[in-house]
Design an enzyme around this catalytic site. Structure first.
Site, PDB file in Angstrom:
ATOM      1  N   ASP A  27      45.586 -34.248  50.072  1.00  0.00           N
ATOM      2  CA  ASP A  27      44.903 -34.977  51.133  1.00  0.00           C
ATOM      3  C   ASP A  27      44.286 -33.986  52.112  1.00  0.00           C
ATOM      4  O   ASP A  27      44.316 -32.770  51.891  1.00  0.00           O
ATOM      5  CB  ASP A  27      45.853 -35.960  51.826  1.00  0.00           C
ATOM      6  CG  ASP A  27      46.940 -35.268  52.627  1.00  0.00           C
ATOM      7  OD1 ASP A  27      47.209 -34.080  52.373  1.00  0.00           O
ATOM      8  OD2 ASP A  27      47.532 -35.923  53.513  1.00  0.00           O
ATOM      9  N   ASP A  56      44.920 -32.609  54.968  1.00  0.00           N
ATOM     10  CA  ASP A  56      45.657 -31.481  55.545  1.00  0.00           C
ATOM     11  C   ASP A  56      46.653 -30.883  54.563  1.00  0.00           C
ATOM     12  O   ASP A  56      47.457 -30.029  54.932  1.00  0.00           O
ATOM     13  CB  ASP A  56      46.344 -31.879  56.847  1.00  0.00           C
ATOM     14  CG  ASP A  56      47.523 -32.823  56.640  1.00  0.00           C
ATOM     15  OD1 ASP A  56      47.516 -33.574  55.636  1.00  0.00           O
ATOM     16  OD2 ASP A  56      48.435 -32.851  57.481  1.00  0.00           O
ATOM     17  N   SER A 105      45.402 -36.059  58.725  1.00  0.00           N
ATOM     18  CA  SER A 105      46.003 -36.092  57.399  1.00  0.00           C
ATOM     19  C   SER A 105      45.146 -36.854  56.395  1.00  0.00           C
ATOM     20  O   SER A 105      44.027 -36.464  56.106  1.00  0.00           O
ATOM     21  CB  SER A 105      47.411 -36.675  57.506  1.00  0.00           C
ATOM     22  OG  SER A 105      48.160 -36.449  56.343  1.00  0.00           O
ATOM     23  N   ASP A 143      49.354 -31.844  53.063  1.00  0.00           N
ATOM     24  CA  ASP A 143      50.805 -32.044  53.074  1.00  0.00           C
ATOM     25  C   ASP A 143      51.228 -33.091  52.049  1.00  0.00           C
ATOM     26  O   ASP A 143      52.418 -33.334  51.848  1.00  0.00           O
ATOM     27  CB  ASP A 143      51.317 -32.401  54.472  1.00  0.00           C
ATOM     28  CG  ASP A 143      50.806 -33.731  54.996  1.00  0.00           C
ATOM     29  OD1 ASP A 143      49.878 -34.320  54.378  1.00  0.00           O
ATOM     30  OD2 ASP A 143      51.308 -34.199  56.044  1.00  0.00           O
TER      31      ASP A 143
END
Length: 454
Positions: free
Chosen positions: A250, A252, A115, A254
């Protein structure tokens, strides 16, 4: 937190905490556990379920980190050894895995990502068949299986297939959004991560004039001086290119934070406030769930405007659990992890960025103007690395010192916690005065430094 699972999946240094052998065992444990726990639950984001996948199947995605292909391959090997067929989504944002478990007859999903964490980290996120991240009970089962097996069986019982979900995602967004972004310029920082090649295509398909940043996948530069954890580049680009606003995702995708036309930062708290107050269904619902990190000034403003607010522990899993219990349609974190429950089952930075852009465009709102209308308390956040082993929470002397500081700073909100994704202590102090918040933070840090030096 469990032995391996933190607040958001398994997280650690790639090739140290997360070796190939561990990843194979984790894949085997995840596959075995999802098969045992599968109930076929689906959330109604799609009218029909595509049942073309072999049963049982697990969706597998990854971000752009240098270690992600290696770890994804190892997890795939473990999943197959457990008798699960793997549907490889390739490099995709984490929200794709959760959303499309509801589109297909998958028993769950796995995402290889750390992440927002630095380059050297990686991690494993696990999803149920309805796209919601697994709970503590299933995490405990997976941890037990990991510890019980020396290595995995060499037989591969499950197959591997590939699926391109990007066209399906864009089609899904167009089904739920009708705005034309013609004449609106939006800067997008994709953090060299999983959103590259996707976020720009999404916004362009709605007619927005996109100014892309950090748009090339780069596993050695993911989240490095860019993205949701460092918005300096985005701030500069918005002002230089005269964009109406900008968003930073960010690694990933999310999470999402924003920048207004003046280059001012707009964090997750402010984005949630905008949606809760200006999006009519959310205003009618009148509920917003956020964490202990959320700004008190924003909370008071929301309450004055008829929104009932609820605080919960840090982490999107805690937020979503409270949202479902309370019947709230929106919730999230100051860091930009925002859940629009009526649209998808977890944090989705691209979806939220598009949703905010649609709202601003349709209602002819100024993001800068909205931000200026919200009273914000002063917050100081320090992320402190501790060399000392053991749990600081169990130290009685340290606890007494922190209790004394709570009493000393009665008008300051102090929130101290261990990070669930990195080896850090996060120290938040909040007050109406910047000087008071800073002094309180300095005093807490000094107590921890003294503890750490013993």
């Amino acid at each position: 937190m469990g032995k391996y699972f933190g607040t958001d999946g398994i997280r650690g240094i790639a090739n140290q905490d997360l070796s190939e052998k561990f990843a194979r065992k984790a894949g085997f444990a995840i596959g075995s556990s999802l098969k045992a726990c599968y109930r076929g639950r689906k959330l109604p984001y799609f009218k029909t379920i595509d049942r073309s996948l072999e049963h049982p199947s697990v969706l597998l995605g990854r971000d752009t980190r240098l270690s992600s292909p290696q770890l994804a391959d190892a997890i795939c090997t473990g999943l197959r050894a457990s008798g699960v067929s793997v549907v490889d989504l390739g490099v995709v944002p984490t929200p794709f895995v959760g959303l499309f478990t509801n589109r297909f007859n998958a028993i769950g999903g796995v995402m290889v990502t750390a992440s927002h964490n630095p380059v050297e980290y990686n991690g494993i996120k696990v999803f149920r068949s309805d796209g919601i991240k697994i709970g503590a009970k299933t995490e405990g089962i997976i941890e037990s299986v990991i510890d019980a097996c020396a290595d995995i069986p060499s037989t591969h019982l499950g197959s591997v297939s590939r699926l391109d979900t990007i066209p399906l995602y864009i089609k899904y967004l167009h089904r739920n959004n009708r705005v034309s972004g013609k004449g609106v310029r939006v800067a997008l920082d994709m953090a060299h991560g999983a959103a590259c090649g996707i976020a720009e295509e999404v916004f362009s398909s709605f007619g927005f004039d996109v100014v892309p940043l950090c748009e090339k996948p780069n596993g050695s530069m993911i989240n490095v001086k860019c993205g949701a954890t460092d918005i300096a580049k985005l701030q500069s680009s918005v002002k230089k290119n005269k964009a109406h606003w900008g968003f930073a995702l960010d690694g990933d995708a999310d999470r999402v934070v924003a920048v207004d036309a003046n280059g001012a930062a707009v964090n997750g708290d402010l984005l949630m406030a905008l949606l809760a107050l200006e999006h009519k269904p959310y205003l009618k619902s009148g509920k917003l769930v956020f964490t202990h990190m959320t700004n008190r000034g924003i909370e008071l403003h929301l309450q004055k405007n008829g929104i009932k607010t609820y605080r919960t522990g840090v982490g999107d899993a805690a937020v979503l659990k409270a949202m479902r219990r309370l019947g709230a349609l929106i919730g999230g974190e100051q860091s930009g992890h925002i859940i629009c429950w009526d649209k998808t089952c977890g944090g989705d930075g691209i979806l939220v960025a598009l949703f905010v852009s649609e709202l601003l465009t349709r209602e002819h709102l100024s993001l800068a103007g909205f931000v200026k209308s919200i009273p914000v308390y002063e917050q100081v956040l320090t992320n402190l690395k501790l060399k000392r082993n053991g749990r600081w929470e169990d130290e009685a002397t340290l606890g007494k010192q922190l209790h004394s500081l709570h009493a000393k700073y009665a008008d300051v909100r102090l929130y101290i916690r261990s990070s669930g994704t990195e080896k850090l202590v996060r120290i938040l102090t909040e007050a109406e005065s910047r000087a008071t918040a800073q002094q309180a933070n300095d005093d807490v840090v000094a107590v921890f430094n003294a503890y750490d030096s013993k």
